[in-house]
Design a protein around this motif. Structure first.
Motif, PDB file in Angstrom:
ATOM      1  N   ASP A  11       0.626   5.259  -4.458  1.00  0.00           N
ATOM      2  CA  ASP A  11      -0.015   6.154  -3.504  1.00  0.00           C
ATOM      3  C   ASP A  11      -0.797   7.244  -4.239  1.00  0.00           C
ATOM      4  O   ASP A  11      -0.374   7.767  -5.266  1.00  0.00           O
ATOM      5  CB  ASP A  11       1.028   6.784  -2.583  1.00  0.00           C
ATOM      6  CG  ASP A  11       0.355   7.461  -1.400  1.00  0.00           C
ATOM      7  OD1 ASP A  11      -0.199   6.726  -0.566  1.00  0.00           O
ATOM      8  OD2 ASP A  11       0.365   8.710  -1.354  1.00  0.00           O
ATOM      9  N   GLU A  59      -4.508   4.259  -6.847  1.00  0.00           N
ATOM     10  CA  GLU A  59      -5.582   4.734  -5.962  1.00  0.00           C
ATOM     11  C   GLU A  59      -5.661   6.256  -6.065  1.00  0.00           C
ATOM     12  O   GLU A  59      -4.715   6.900  -6.517  1.00  0.00           O
ATOM     13  CB  GLU A  59      -5.357   4.262  -4.517  1.00  0.00           C
ATOM     14  CG  GLU A  59      -4.017   4.657  -3.920  1.00  0.00           C
ATOM     15  CD  GLU A  59      -3.859   4.242  -2.467  1.00  0.00           C
ATOM     16  OE1 GLU A  59      -4.498   3.276  -2.033  1.00  0.00           O
ATOM     17  OE2 GLU A  59      -3.051   4.899  -1.777  1.00  0.00           O
ATOM     18  N   ASP A  62       0.839  -1.198   0.000  1.00  0.00           N
ATOM     19  CA  ASP A  62       0.000   0.000   0.000  1.00  0.00           C
ATOM     20  C   ASP A  62       0.870   1.242   0.000  1.00  0.00           C
ATOM     21  O   ASP A  62       2.050   1.192   0.375  1.00  0.00           O
ATOM     22  CB  ASP A  62      -0.870  -0.031   1.277  1.00  0.00           C
ATOM     23  CG  ASP A  62      -2.147   0.775   1.114  1.00  0.00           C
ATOM     24  OD1 ASP A  62      -2.303   1.438   0.068  1.00  0.00           O
ATOM     25  OD2 ASP A  62      -2.980   0.721   2.052  1.00  0.00           O
ATOM     26  N   ASP A  63       0.297   2.333  -0.434  1.00  0.00           N
ATOM     27  CA  ASP A  63       0.969   3.639  -0.388  1.00  0.00           C
ATOM     28  C   ASP A  63       2.344   3.602  -1.034  1.00  0.00           C
ATOM     29  O   ASP A  63       3.288   4.231  -0.552  1.00  0.00           O
ATOM     30  CB  ASP A  63       1.120   4.144   1.054  1.00  0.00           C
ATOM     31  CG  ASP A  63      -0.215   4.294   1.766  1.00  0.00           C
ATOM     32  OD1 ASP A  63      -1.256   4.245   1.059  1.00  0.00           O
ATOM     33  OD2 ASP A  63      -0.223   4.447   2.995  1.00  0.00           O
TER      34      ASP A  63
HETATM   35 CA    CA Z   1      -3.248   3.760   0.105  1.00  0.00          CA
END
Ligand code: CA
Ligand code: C2E
Ligand code: CA
Length: 812
Positions: free
Chosen positions: A717, A751, A694-695
């Protein structure tokens, strides 16, 4: 007799007491010294006496010799006086005196012609006198009772008459030594009328007489020089004629004065003087006895004095020994029964024991000063010492350290209701739990009551929270004490040096504050917040409320679709946590998730999320959507080695396939402990769940490193994505990331897609999945299901092309 004394006397009875021993030694040594000195002194005295006596003897011998010489010569003088006497001339001049043929007249008494004799007796003892006529024939003889004229002299040779004439002549006659002296009696014309011969046997009497007044004091003798034997002595009882000189030397001191040198002798004789050695010994012993007496008195006084001193010293030593023995027995110093040895030995042994005891005592005191007797753990003082050292070390190495202060939650109640005995056991078991959980290099101390302190050297906050979590979990397990199963629980306050304080006091104080806050809000553990005490209080309150929300299940999960760009359909949904707070309304997970991570709440929170997400997932699969659910995990989960197992169990329970679950982990959480993370991720991958980073782009991990991990997707991210349609550098980054990820066989999720341009751009760049407000905001479950049914990105049936153009036209 008191018991200790009986023991002591029993102990000492096996050996001679020191006093007796020392007295004996003193006596023996004293006697030995006395004997040696006596022997030595006797020898010295004997030597002195011998040499003195020798000296005296030689002096005396000289005198004796002089006496002897004078006496011998005196005979001739006597002869001169006698021959000049008128009576003798008258006697000779009588007619017929010289007539031949007459027998020799023997006088037994002194004849008239010898009337001078009585006057001369003082000088010479005329024991035998003969009167010879002009022809040398013996006419008359006078012989006293002790003397007989030797036969030879009844008819003396003219030679003898000549050699004895006018001198004293020593000669051997008929085997006996004699002194012979003769003198002529002449008329006026000088014609010899007669001869007077004085004959003296040289015997004991002669020798005694020669010594005059000194006679008998010591023995004198004539020695037959060529024979080396006694010829005659003044004391024949002691020194008989014929006794060998050699033998005599053993018993006598002997002084010889050499040979006669006046030539009037045909005897080779030596005049010698004797003193018996016994005399030396007698003399010595007389002195020795006196000296010995004196010495004996001195020695006795010395020995007594010394014995007294010894007695005094040894009795004092004994007293000291007894005291020490008594003391050590009183102090219960363990000892094996002393065998043999005197008081000094006992003293030595006891001293050793006592020294050891003192050392142990000192160690024990030191230990006692730094340790808690109940748990055996170190105490506050030791913690403070160690912290001080840690501060120094930290200043050198620049590595932080952490202090945790803890307090048991329900200790007081247990102590009050079940008693101190149980309370004590709980505290002991608590100590054991700490020790089991912590490293050897960590210090766990009992601060007092139910408070414990933990010092974690070279540890940062992130690690410390994991440790705190472990402790929290361990203390959630019930304590088994006797028949009770006790739920205790623990509250922990955490501070890190140097950010929360630069000295021991401040750190302790703040750890306490943090701990009390954790206790008050029942959140397990809590990191001290240095920025704002008020804020931290609010925060703690928030945590308390969060705990309550988890317990009551008042949290919610919202779902945000993730669309597969190839099909244009939603294939995943990310579960995002929502907390609708009574007071603050919706609280963002970005603010309370990190707080939960710092306080032990993250574990129940994660458990709740996973449970809820899987429930919802199972529900929508039942509803006909083939969607997997994507759950966010915090760094904490990467320390949970049981994660894979517990997930497998949960998936099983909900009748879900592992592929229905996707886990999102931030770069940062992976990079805190990459080795551990890799292990856990491998387990999860083996289970079959898919993994997303993630990110991506916000941390420092390289794609190269991520390649080594069994991850399936990276989520770029949203900060790079949202503005990439406007910001070229963002677009370049996204493009490069997609390229590299594909090269490594990873799929890319973008995202934060908020608009169509971005969507198109990502499509062009070959991105695999999209997520963002443009497609859908995160929404509650019911709404999400509705969206799935109605949205072209969802399950709504529409032909492919229409879908895409509908999509491009934006959501309804
Ligand atoms: Ca994220
Ligand atoms: P995240 O994992 O990066 O989650 C995506 C976040 O971006 C969500 O914020 C979401 O509402 C937001 N978002 C989605 N599309 C867009 C968009 O087009 N534009 C913008 N500006 N934002 C968008 P949210 O829900 O506030 O979550 C924040 C973070 O909280 C999450 O970031 C995640 O790291 C964390 N989080 C959320 N739920 C959980 C959870 O259940 N467990 C854990 N550990 N963390 C969670
Ligand atoms: Ca996420």
């Amino acid at each position: 007799m008191p018991e200790s004394e009986t023991k002591r006397s029993r102990r000492f009875s096996q050996k001679i007491s020191l006093t007796a021993k020392m007295l004996m030694v003193t006596g023996v040594v004293g006697l030995a010294i006395w004997a040696i000195s006596d022997k030595f002194e006797t020898n010295t005295l004997q030597k002195i006496f011998t040499s003195n006596l020798n000296e005296r003897l030689s002096q005396q011998a000289r005198q004796q010799r002089t006496h002897f010489d004078r006496y011998v010569k005196g005979h001739h003088q006597t002869a001169l006086i006698v021959t000049s006497a008128r009576e003798l001339h008258n006697h000779i001049n009588r007619k017929n005196w010289a007539r031949t043929g007459k027998p020799i007249i023997i006088h037994e008494t002194t004849p008239k012609w010898l009337s001078t004799l009585s006057a001369l007796r003082k000088f010479t003892q005329l024991r035998c006198v003969s009167l010879l006529d002009h022809a040398g024939k013996v006419r008359e003889v006078y012989q006293g009772s002790s003397c007989r004229l030797p036969k030879t002299l009844l008819e003396p040779s003219s030679l003898l008459i000549a050699t004895s004439h006018n001198q004293s002549f020593l000669t051997n006659l008929d085997g006996t030594p004699y002194l012979v002296t003769s003198e002529s009696i002449t008329n006026k014309t000088g014609h010899r009328l007669a001869t007077l011969m004085i004959v003296s046997p040289i015997d004991e009497e002669f020798l005694l007489a020669s010594q005059g007044a000194y006679a008998g004091e010591t023995t004198v003798a004539l020695l037959e020089t060529d024979q080396d034997a006694i010829l005659v002595s003044s004391n024949p009882d002691e020194l008989a004629a014929g006794a060998k000189l050699e033998k005599l030397k053993e018993r006598y001191l002997i002084t010889g004065q050499g040979l006669f040198d006046y030539g009037a002798s045909d005897l080779v004789v030596t005049f010698i003087s004797f003193i018996p050695i016994t005399e030396v010994e007698k003399l010595t012993s007389v002195v020795m006895v006196k000296a010995r007496q004196a010495r004996f008195i001195t020695a006795t006084v010395f020995i007594l004095a010394f014995s007294l001193i010894m007695y005094w010293i040894t009795t004092r030593i004994s007293k000291l020994t007894n005291r020490i023995v008594e003391f050590s027995e009183h102090a219960e110093v363990t000892t094996t029964e002393q065998r043999g040895g005197d008081e000094i030995y006992v003293l030595e042994e006891r001293f050793k024991l006592l020294m050891e005891e003192v050392r142990l005592e000192k160690d024990a005191l030191q230990h006692q000063a730094l340790h808690d007797p109940l748990t055996g753990l170190p105490n506050r003082l030791l913690l403070q010492n160690n912290m001080e050292q840690e501060i120094h070390r930290s200043q050198r190495t620049n590595k932080p350290f952490v202090l945790i202060v803890s307090d048991l939650n329900r200790f007081k109640e247990i102590n009050d209701t079940l008693g101190h005995h149980i309370g004590d056991i709980v505290l002991q078991q608590s100590g054991e739990r700490f020790i089991e959980l912590l490293r050897k290099s960590d210090t766990t101390v009992r601060l007092g009551g139910d408070e414990f302190g933990i010092l974690l050297p070279e540890t940062n906050l992130s690690d410390a929270t994991h440790i705190a979590e472990k402790i929290s979990l361990a203390f959630d397990k019930p304590f088994l004490v006797e028949d009770h199963s006790l739920s205790i629980g623990i509250s922990l306050g955490i501070v890190e040096y140097p950010i929360h304080g630069d000295n021991v006091q401040l750190l302790m104080q703040r750890a306490d504050i943090a701990m009390y806050a954790a206790k008050r809000t029942n959140i397990g553990f809590n990191v001290y917040d240095p920025t704002n005490d008020q804020y931290s209080r609010d925060r703690l309150e928030l945590m308390a409320q969060l705990r309550e929300a988890i317990r009551l299940g008042t949290l919610e999960l919202y779902y945000q679709p993730i669309v597969d760009l190839r099909s244009g359909k939603t294939t995943m949904a990310e579960a995002l946590l929502r907390w609708n707070h009574e007071e603050y309304g919706y609280v963002s997970p970005t603010s309370f998730v990190p707080l939960a991570e710092q306080t032990g709440l993250i574990k129940p929170l994660t458990d709740w999320v996973i449970n809820q997400a899987l429930n919802d997932c199972a529900r929508w699969i039942k509803a006909g959507f083939n969607l997997s659910v994507s759950v966010n995990l915090s760094a904490h989960s990467l320390h949970d080695i049981a994660l894979a197992d517990s997930l497998a169990a949960k998936l099983d329970e909900k009748e879900l396939q592992p592929c229905h679950l996707q886990l999102e982990l931030t770069e940062g959480s992976i990079m805190t402990d990459p080795v551990r993370a890799k292990e856990i991720l491998t387990d999860l991958h083996d289970l079959g769940v898919s993994l997303s980073v993630d990110d991506f782009g916000t941390g420092y991990s390289s794609l190269g490193y991520l390649k080594q991990l069994p991850v399936n997707h990276i989520k770029i991210d949203r900060t790079f994505v949202t503005d990439m349609n406007k910001d070229e550098s963002d677009a370049v980054i996204v493009q490069a990331t997609i390229g590299l990820a594909h090269n490594l066989g990873l799929e890319v999720v973008a995202e934060g897609v908020e608009n169509l341009q971005t969507l198109e751009l990502l499509e062009q760049l070959g991105c695999d999945y999209l997520q963002g407000f443009y497609i859908s905001h995160p929404v509650p479950y019911e709404e999400f299901v509705k969206w799935m049914n109605t949205s072209p990105w969802g399950n709504a049936s529409a032909d492919e092309k229409k879908i895409l153009s509908d999509k491009k036209a934006g959501p309804a």
